[in-house]
Write a protein that holds these residues in place. Structure first.
Motif, short mmCIF file in Angstrom:
data_model
loop_
_atom_site.label_atom_id
_atom_site.label_comp_id
_atom_site.label_asym_id
_atom_site.label_seq_id
_atom_site.Cartn_x
_atom_site.Cartn_y
_atom_site.Cartn_z
N PRO A 75 0.78 -1.24 0.00
CA PRO A 75 0.00 0.00 0.00
C PRO A 75 0.81 1.29 0.00
CG PRO A 75 -0.94 -1.58 1.54
CD PRO A 75 0.38 -2.15 1.09
N PHE A 76 2.04 1.26 0.54
CA PHE A 76 2.80 2.51 0.65
C PHE A 76 4.14 2.46 -0.08
CE2 PHE A 76 -0.35 3.14 3.87
CZ PHE A 76 -0.61 4.50 3.79
N LEU A 77 4.24 1.60 -1.06
CA LEU A 77 5.49 1.55 -1.82
C LEU A 77 5.74 2.86 -2.55
CD1 LEU A 77 7.06 -1.35 -3.66
CD2 LEU A 77 6.64 0.68 -5.02
N HIS A 78 4.65 3.54 -2.96
CA HIS A 78 4.81 4.76 -3.74
C HIS A 78 5.43 5.90 -2.95
CE1 HIS A 78 1.30 5.51 -1.40
NE2 HIS A 78 0.88 6.57 -2.06
N THR A 79 5.51 5.77 -1.61
CA THR A 79 6.09 6.86 -0.81
C THR A 79 7.60 6.95 -0.95
OG1 THR A 79 6.21 5.43 1.15
CG2 THR A 79 4.22 6.76 0.87
N TRP A 80 8.21 6.04 -1.72
CA TRP A 80 9.66 6.13 -1.94
C TRP A 80 10.02 7.49 -2.56
CZ3 TRP A 80 11.92 7.19 -6.58
CH2 TRP A 80 11.13 7.04 -7.72
N SER A 81 9.14 7.99 -3.44
CA SER A 81 9.45 9.26 -4.12
C SER A 81 9.38 10.44 -3.15
CB SER A 81 8.48 9.48 -5.28
OG SER A 81 7.14 9.57 -4.82
N LEU A 82 8.47 10.38 -2.16
CA LEU A 82 8.43 11.43 -1.15
C LEU A 82 9.72 11.44 -0.34
CD1 LEU A 82 4.79 11.02 0.25
CD2 LEU A 82 5.57 12.40 -1.68
N ALA A 83 10.23 10.24 -0.04
CA ALA A 83 11.47 10.14 0.72
C ALA A 83 12.63 10.75 -0.06
CB ALA A 83 11.76 8.68 1.05
N VAL A 84 12.68 10.48 -1.36
CA VAL A 84 13.75 11.06 -2.19
C VAL A 84 13.69 12.58 -2.15
CG1 VAL A 84 14.55 11.35 -4.57
CG2 VAL A 84 13.99 9.07 -3.72
N GLU A 85 12.49 13.12 -2.30
CA GLU A 85 12.34 14.58 -2.28
C GLU A 85 12.76 15.16 -0.93
OE1 GLU A 85 9.07 16.71 -3.80
OE2 GLU A 85 8.53 15.19 -5.28
N GLU A 86 12.30 14.54 0.16
CA GLU A 86 12.63 15.07 1.49
C GLU A 86 14.13 15.00 1.76
OE1 GLU A 86 10.78 16.72 3.83
OE2 GLU A 86 9.52 16.80 2.05
N GLN A 87 14.77 13.93 1.33
CA GLN A 87 16.21 13.82 1.51
C GLN A 87 16.94 14.90 0.70
OE1 GLN A 87 16.83 9.71 0.45
NE2 GLN A 87 15.50 9.05 2.12
#
Length: 668
Positions: free
Chosen positions: A154-166
């Motif tokens: 369900p939350f695999l797509h949050t990888w892109s949010l992590a990239v942006e935040e980093q």
């Protein structure tokens, strides 16, 4: 109505005196719809619609890099510095509220539909998402983006949010340093950084595609491309652009974006040089957009802007909606996929209006403080549930409770135990063991499956003069050298006690040669790299006791990790659960014994082969496979059967004349 949409979108821009550009929201619409269509997997011919829809994330990266850099540069040239504290506060108000709400709503569905191991994985993904480290989690837990199993996360797509935040953590500091000390070389330095990251992405994708896909170093250049454009436009505003470029470049940019999402797939060495196609396309539209251009006018239209403004909420909602739908219903029909998109849209509108908008708009410090404090409780609520799911191993008893009351008698904890207490030396030190008191001595050997099979054999074939011994080599790292079992390498500490005790027993010729029947109960007995050890061990035991009956349980009953979520299907009480079953002996074993090298190579063992699927499901995957017995679910997780179901299978085989403890021809 138009004012309602615009006023929310340019809140941050207006606050920093940056002109609102509606065509950028139009670009967001193209990006989010491309991603949604890609994840929906609409069939088109032999492939699927928009095989390059994942490039929508790359479009988001460029847009984010452009807007964030524009805001920071505006602040720097107004105040002479960049407030890192205020920057992070704006990012938190922009990203966290909607993310937490989606997590809260998802928890009940995770509890209802996810298997125990899936629930633990889900909980870990929530925690990593809250810490903006989900790209690290998905990479190091070996979750391949685009794989069928990824559709159930369900939350695999949050990888892109992590990239942006980093990126947001490191880039403001880099940009501040450049603007303070190297202002006149900013474009050159940013260009150099972009090229280094791009070259790294191209190289790393060939070395480690997962790392390159998920991790910031390979994605840095995409966000930096937007940042570089922000610097260029600061020095050379749009009005200075050549009229011919203003007319042609947006058309070329849109062509590159459309081409990438239609004709480039995930196996195209992405991210890398091929990713330049959608990135350059996005850059050209942002750079040369103007009110007299048709492309800009279309992207600035109300429908495009409206969807673009809710694109963040839409991106957050669509993936868990699709994931839980697939878990609950299996492969989705066209109608079900359209319902999922419509539901995602409705949830996004609600989320945008009542969550995103209030947190983004308020400028009053006291109101902002109250809003941020209001996040604390749901944040702890999500974290608490996640920790509980992990600590309780996904609440395995929850599956039993979904079925009849009789299922509660299943001893789940026994099944998952590491068997540290299984080795009982007193059994072998007693003279009665060798004096003939035990007429039938059975060794159940293998991995985590030994307990269920030991329990089944002991229950179904129980006689006072039998003794059942279960020994697990899981995690021990052994090999057979000569007539002994030795360590292949250092043992894991948590397994040392069990591994050493089990190894000592197997090396004790008096004990190991005493077994009348040896059952190999091991996941994928014919397909793993450690199979040589398994069969070498069986050969060693058979050599010590040529008359021992050897039984190998193969073709394990298990749930596919592919397109279906079998717990949801079991809850629906399906008459035919064969959709949930997959052959585990991969590559496939030839059961007619005409081409199977494994059978030919180990025929000298004289073993009985018990094909679980063929026996339980009749005609294999095309037959009727039971999903429960007397209200008892057949699976605990994706490949462990509940002990009561194992007993049922063993009893069923015995009633049909198949005795696991009798010598005989190989059982098909």
């Amino acid at each position: 109505m138009t004012w309602f949409w615009y006023s929310v979108s340019f809140f941050e821009l207006a606050e920093m005196e940056i002109k609102y550009r509606p065509e950028i929201d139009g670009l967001r619409t193209i990006a989010v719809l491309s991603v949604i269509i890609y994840h929906a997997e609409f069939a088109m011919g032999s492939g699927k619609l928009l095989p390059g829809g994942f490039f929508g994330v790359d479009i988001f990266f460029v847009i984010s890099g452009f807007l964030i850099t524009s805001l920071m540069m505006s602040e720097f040239y107004r105040t002479g510095t960049i407030s890192i504290k205020n920057f992070y506060e704006r990012r938190a108000r922009r990203l966290l509220p909607a993310l937490i709400v989606v997590m809260l709503v998802s928890i009940p569905f995770a509890w209802m539909y996810l298997l125990p191991d899936q629930l633990v994985d889900y909980a870990k993904s929530l925690i990593s998402s809250l810490l903006f480290g989900s790209n690290l989690y998905w990479n190091y837990s070996l979750q391949q983006y685009g794989a069928e199993s990824a559709l159930l996360k369900p939350f695999l797509h949050t990888w892109s949010l992590a990239v942006e935040e980093q990126y947001y953590i490191v880039f403001p500091l880099i940009l501040l340093a450049i603007l303070k000390w190297f202002k006149h070389h900013a474009i050159v330095l940013l260009t150099a950084g972009l090229l280094v990251s791009l070259q790294f992405a191209e190289w790393m994708t060939q070395q480690d595609a997962s790392f390159s896909f998920y991790m910031l170093p390979s994605r840095f250049w995409e966000l930096l491309a937007g940042g570089l454009l922000a610097n260029i436009l600061h020095l050379h505003p749009q009005k200075d652009n050549d009229a011919l470029l203003n007319k042609t470049m947006p058309v070329l940019g849109l062509f590159l974006i459309v081409y990438s999402v239609i004709f480039i797939d995930l196996d195209s060495n992405h991210p890398g040089f091929v990713t330049l196609v959608p990135v350059v396309g996005t850059i050209l539209i942002i750079w040369f957009a103007n009110k007299n251009d048709l492309i800009t006018q279309v992207l600035s239209s109300t429908p495009f802007v409206a969807i673009g403004l809710i694109s963040y909420s839409l991106y957050l909602w669509h993936y868990p909606v699709f994931a839980f739908a697939r878990v609950a219903f299996g492969d989705l029909s066209l109608y079900q996929k359209m319902v999922c998109i419509f539901l995602s849209l409705i949830l996004s509108l609600v989320s945008f209006r009542f969550v995103e908008k209030p947190f983004r708009e308020n400028k009053c410090p006291s109101v902002n403080k109250w809003l941020m404090v209001s996040l604390v409780f749901p944040l702890f609520f999500v974290s608490g549930f996640s920790v509980a799911f992990i600590q309780q191993d996904g609440y395995q008893g929850r599956i039993e409770n979904l079925f009849s009351k009789e299922a509660k008698h299943t001893n789940q904890k026994t099944l998952l135990a590491w068997l540290d207490n299984t080795v009982n030396h007193s059994n072998f030190e007693s003279e009665s063991y060798f004096s003939g008191q035990y007429k039938e001595k059975v060794l159940v050997l293998g991995d985590s499956h030994v307990t269920a099979w030991g329990d089944a054999i002991n229950s179904i074939y129980k006689r006072d003069d039998n003794v059942i011994v279960t020994l697990s080599y899981l995690g021990c790292g052994w090999k057979v050298v000569g007539d002994s079992v030795v360590n292949r390498g250092p043992n894991l500490k948590k397994h040392d006690k069990r591994c050493n005790a089990t190894k000592d027993l197997l090396n004790d010729e008096k004990v190991s040669s005493s077994f009348d029947t040896i059952v190999l109960a091991s996941y994928r007995p014919f397909s793993s790299k450690v199979n040589m050890f398994r069969f070498d061990l069986l050969k060693l035991l058979k050599k010590r006791n040529p008359n021992a009956n050897v039984v190998i349980v193969g073709n394990y009953y298990q749930l596919t990790k592919g397109k279906v979520g079998c717990l949801g299907l079991m809850q629906q009480k399906m008459d035919n659960a064969s959709i949930c079953i997959t052959h585990s002996d991969y590559p496939p074993v030839n059961y007619d014994h005409k081409e199977d090298v494994f059978f030919d190579e180990f025929d000298g063992l004289g073993y009985v082969y018990f094909d679980l699927i063929d026996n339980v499901c009749g005609e294999g995957l095309d037959g009727k496979c039971p999903y429960e017995y007397d209200g008892i679910p057949f699976m605990l997780d994706w490949n462990h059967m509940t002990p009561l179901f194992t007993r049922h299978i063993t009893k069923q085989m015995l009633d049909r004349g198949v005795n696991l403890l009798d010598q005989g021809k190989r059982i098909k």
